[in-house]
Design an enzyme around this catalytic site. Structure first.
Site, short mmCIF file in Angstrom:
data_model
loop_
_atom_site.label_atom_id
_atom_site.label_comp_id
_atom_site.label_asym_id
_atom_site.label_seq_id
_atom_site.Cartn_x
_atom_site.Cartn_y
_atom_site.Cartn_z
N ARG A 74 0.84 -1.20 0.00
CA ARG A 74 0.00 0.00 0.00
C ARG A 74 0.86 1.25 0.00
O ARG A 74 1.53 1.57 0.97
CB ARG A 74 -0.92 0.01 1.23
N ARG A 100 2.73 -6.08 -10.20
CA ARG A 100 3.10 -5.47 -8.92
C ARG A 100 3.34 -6.49 -7.81
O ARG A 100 3.74 -6.10 -6.71
CB ARG A 100 2.02 -4.48 -8.48
N HIS A 169 0.78 3.78 -10.64
CA HIS A 169 -0.30 4.09 -9.68
C HIS A 169 0.28 4.88 -8.49
O HIS A 169 0.24 4.43 -7.35
CB HIS A 169 -0.90 2.75 -9.23
N ASP A 213 -12.61 8.76 -7.32
CA ASP A 213 -11.98 7.73 -8.15
C ASP A 213 -12.40 8.01 -9.59
O ASP A 213 -13.51 7.64 -10.01
CB ASP A 213 -12.43 6.34 -7.69
N GLU A 272 -2.30 9.12 -11.17
CA GLU A 272 -1.73 7.98 -11.89
C GLU A 272 -1.66 8.28 -13.39
O GLU A 272 -2.67 8.63 -14.00
CB GLU A 272 -2.59 6.74 -11.66
#
Length: 300
Positions: A74, A100, A169, A213, A272
């Site tokens: 995170r 990732r 990101h 978002d 991002e």
């Protein structure tokens, strides 16, 4: 995963060193006159970047981040590849792809004119080929000085055209999410994921008062994070990216995720650089694509 002995030839005395870090994972640490950075070799995941002239990091890492083999971290700069968001046809595949959470190999390093460089390549495995059975070598090249540069390079060696969506990101460290102002997206259309991907039009600067978002499409512009509390502006430059994703989870969603501290979400904002949604790519046989970003901080 490369062991520390295999990484020794890539070390640069006084600038680049390798270590075993949290979760038993291998890390690269970069330190030079301009700034410092750390990269977890699982996921080629940059976990920290701080220019020497800044009193706070530019890249944010959760104090409750979990570090374990095969698990995402995170914060930092997760590499979303070879798809962004949910897989288009396989709901059981991981969101944002597998890049990732799998090992990457160090393939090059160097230093010149105050810049320290590190190059990593994703190591395919039976598990990754089960999700992406295509010959598409992918590298991440990182350069550190008083700015951070990252270039995600994908080559299509499969002999057929392939779909690709991707993102860096990046979680940026901010003084307080309720006070920052994001500029650079005036006039852009966006998909609002909080409202079931409703298509909307944005006007003016962006301020935050709740979960956000959004996928801003058809934009190649720089973004600026104006942060009065920290007295700085973070500048996000990009090339080879046609959309920008903006995300903050806010309190309720962050609490449900389990890897945020109680107020940690207040100190982060994701901006991002991506190719997704309307701007997803199709790579032709033999074609190469580079998504490149540069991050720096300047006084307001």
């Amino acid at each position: 995963m490369q062991d520390l002995d295999a990484l020794k030839p890539f070390s640069i005395p006084g600038q680049l060193a390798f270590r075993t870090g949290p979760g038993g994972l291998p890390y690269a640490d970069i330190a030079n006159a301009g700034g410092t950075a750390s990269i977890c070799l699982q996921g080629a995941h940059l976990t920290n970047f701080q220019p020497r002239a800044q009193r706070a990091p530019v890249v944010w890492l959760s104090q409750a981040a979990r570090f374990a083999p095969g698990k995402s971290i995170r914060g930092g700069v997760p590499v979303c590849w070879p798809w962004f968001g949910a897989h288009p046809t396989e709901p059981g595949f991981p969101a944002h792809g597998f890049a990732r959470t799998v090992p990457w190999a160090v393939v090059d390093s160097g230093a010149a004119q105050g810049v320290t460089q590190l190059a990593l390549r994703l190591e395919p495995s039976a598990a990754t080929r089960a999700q992406w059975p295509h010959a598409t070598p992918v590298e991440l090249r990182i350069s550190v000085s008083d700015t951070l540069g990252m270039a995600l390079i994908t080559r299509n060696e499969a002999g057929v055209a392939l779909p690709l969506s991707e993102a860096l990101h990046t979680y940026f460290h901010v003084g307080d999410i309720g006070e920052v102002v994001l500029q650079g997206l005036d006039g852009c259309a966006y998909l609002d994921k909080v409202e079931n991907f409703a298509r909307k039009q944005h006007s003016g600067a962006l301020r935050f008062a709740g979960e956000t978002d959004r996928v801003y499409v058809n934009t190649v512009a720089d973004c600026l994070i104006d942060d009065a509390r920290l007295g700085r502006r973070i500048r996000v430059r990009k090339q080879g990216s046609a959309c920008t994703v903006v995300w903050t989870p806010w309190a309720e969603k962050a609490a449900a995720m389990g890897d945020y501290t109680a107020e940690g979400w207040r100190q982060m904002l994701c901006v991002e650089s991506a190719n997704a949604a309307d701007n997803a790519l199709v790579l032709q046989p033999g074609e190469s694509h580079t998504l490149e970003v540069s991050y720096g901080a300047e006084a307001l």
